[in-house]
Design a protein around this motif. Sequence first.
Motif, PDB file in Angstrom:
ATOM      1  N   ARG A   1       0.798  -1.223   0.000  1.00  0.00           N
ATOM      2  CA  ARG A   1       0.000   0.000   0.000  1.00  0.00           C
ATOM      3  C   ARG A   1       0.832   1.274   0.000  1.00  0.00           C
ATOM      4  O   ARG A   1       0.518   2.212  -0.724  1.00  0.00           O
ATOM      5  N   ILE A   2       1.852   1.346   0.814  1.00  0.00           N
ATOM      6  CA  ILE A   2       2.575   2.602   0.994  1.00  0.00           C
ATOM      7  C   ILE A   2       3.737   2.757   0.008  1.00  0.00           C
ATOM      8  O   ILE A   2       3.967   3.843  -0.511  1.00  0.00           O
ATOM      9  N   GLN A   3       4.477   1.694  -0.259  1.00  0.00           N
ATOM     10  CA  GLN A   3       5.642   1.805  -1.160  1.00  0.00           C
ATOM     11  C   GLN A   3       5.287   2.461  -2.489  1.00  0.00           C
ATOM     12  O   GLN A   3       5.997   3.364  -2.920  1.00  0.00           O
ATOM     13  N   PRO A   4       4.207   2.046  -3.158  1.00  0.00           N
ATOM     14  CA  PRO A   4       3.884   2.713  -4.430  1.00  0.00           C
ATOM     15  C   PRO A   4       3.588   4.206  -4.250  1.00  0.00           C
ATOM     16  O   PRO A   4       3.928   5.007  -5.117  1.00  0.00           O
ATOM     17  N   LEU A   5       2.986   4.577  -3.125  1.00  0.00           N
ATOM     18  CA  LEU A   5       2.665   5.983  -2.897  1.00  0.00           C
ATOM     19  C   LEU A   5       3.913   6.828  -2.658  1.00  0.00           C
ATOM     20  O   LEU A   5       3.942   8.008  -2.991  1.00  0.00           O
ATOM     21  N   LEU A   6       4.920   6.220  -2.062  1.00  0.00           N
ATOM     22  CA  LEU A   6       6.151   6.957  -1.798  1.00  0.00           C
ATOM     23  C   LEU A   6       6.856   7.367  -3.085  1.00  0.00           C
ATOM     24  O   LEU A   6       7.637   8.318  -3.096  1.00  0.00           O
ATOM     25  N   GLU A   7       6.571   6.646  -4.167  1.00  0.00           N
ATOM     26  CA  GLU A   7       7.157   6.973  -5.466  1.00  0.00           C
ATOM     27  C   GLU A   7       6.527   8.219  -6.084  1.00  0.00           C
ATOM     28  O   GLU A   7       7.123   8.849  -6.944  1.00  0.00           O
ATOM     29  N   LYS A   8       5.315   8.544  -5.664  1.00  0.00           N
ATOM     30  CA  LYS A   8       4.601   9.716  -6.201  1.00  0.00           C
ATOM     31  C   LYS A   8       4.320  10.663  -5.036  1.00  0.00           C
ATOM     32  O   LYS A   8       3.379  10.475  -4.285  1.00  0.00           O
ATOM     33  N   GLN A   9       5.141  11.676  -4.924  1.00  0.00           N
ATOM     34  CA  GLN A   9       5.101  12.572  -3.769  1.00  0.00           C
ATOM     35  C   GLN A   9       3.736  13.222  -3.556  1.00  0.00           C
ATOM     36  O   GLN A   9       3.254  13.298  -2.442  1.00  0.00           O
ATOM     37  N   ASP A  10       3.091  13.709  -4.631  1.00  0.00           N
ATOM     38  CA  ASP A  10       1.795  14.364  -4.443  1.00  0.00           C
ATOM     39  C   ASP A  10       0.740  13.383  -3.940  1.00  0.00           C
ATOM     40  O   ASP A  10      -0.167  13.765  -3.208  1.00  0.00           O
ATOM     41  N   PHE A  11       0.869  12.116  -4.311  1.00  0.00           N
ATOM     42  CA  PHE A  11      -0.051  11.107  -3.785  1.00  0.00           C
ATOM     43  C   PHE A  11       0.186  10.905  -2.297  1.00  0.00           C
ATOM     44  O   PHE A  11      -0.742  10.886  -1.500  1.00  0.00           O
ATOM     45  N   TYR A  12       1.449  10.748  -1.927  1.00  0.00           N
ATOM     46  CA  TYR A  12       1.720  10.494  -0.518  1.00  0.00           C
ATOM     47  C   TYR A  12       1.359  11.700   0.351  1.00  0.00           C
ATOM     48  O   TYR A  12       0.908  11.540   1.478  1.00  0.00           O
ATOM     49  N   GLU A  13       1.522  12.900  -0.171  1.00  0.00           N
ATOM     50  CA  GLU A  13       1.158  14.086   0.595  1.00  0.00           C
ATOM     51  C   GLU A  13      -0.338  14.152   0.869  1.00  0.00           C
ATOM     52  O   GLU A  13      -0.762  14.770   1.832  1.00  0.00           O
ATOM     53  N   THR A  14      -1.129  13.523   0.032  1.00  0.00           N
ATOM     54  CA  THR A  14      -2.581  13.540   0.198  1.00  0.00           C
ATOM     55  C   THR A  14      -3.039  12.569   1.288  1.00  0.00           C
ATOM     56  O   THR A  14      -4.119  12.723   1.840  1.00  0.00           O
ATOM     57  N   VAL A  15      -2.221  11.632   1.619  1.00  0.00           N
ATOM     58  CA  VAL A  15      -2.592  10.605   2.587  1.00  0.00           C
ATOM     59  C   VAL A  15      -2.904  11.144   3.985  1.00  0.00           C
ATOM     60  O   VAL A  15      -3.606  10.481   4.729  1.00  0.00           O
ATOM     61  N   PRO A  16      -2.465  12.353   4.359  1.00  0.00           N
ATOM     62  CA  PRO A  16      -2.887  12.841   5.676  1.00  0.00           C
ATOM     63  C   PRO A  16      -4.399  12.860   5.866  1.00  0.00           C
ATOM     64  O   PRO A  16      -4.878  12.994   6.977  1.00  0.00           O
TER      65      PRO A  16
END
Length: 123
Positions: A50-65
């Motif tokens: 779940r998280i590893q793919p999101l870490l590759e796309k910064q704007d995606f991971y920033e939305t996770v809050p």
Amino acid sequence: MDQCIRESYFTYIVSVAEQKHFGSFASIGPWQLLIPYARSDIMKNYLNARIQPLLEKQDFYETVPLTICRGDIFKTASLLNCHHNTVRYRLSKIKQFLFADEMSNQEFYADISLAVRLYMLQE
């Protein structure tokens, strides 16, 4: 005594992970279930999926809050300094990116929230 110390330690870990004070073990909610198993291979595999793919796309991971804001899109938009529709758009893209289109929004939020909590414990 052993259980008392363990519960105090778990409460401390959650307080650090969420950067929020929890007064008791009873107040940490679903963390009670996650902490004892957070370092297991099954949880690590789940986290990586779940998280590893999101870490590759910064704007995606920033939305996770969003998950940390308990699903409050407006609060998340405020944290990210963007419009709430931008948050909704990113969430739909994250769902597609993680191949979670078949999940309802509620199922997806629960799933990603669990993954974020596990990631917070690892950090």
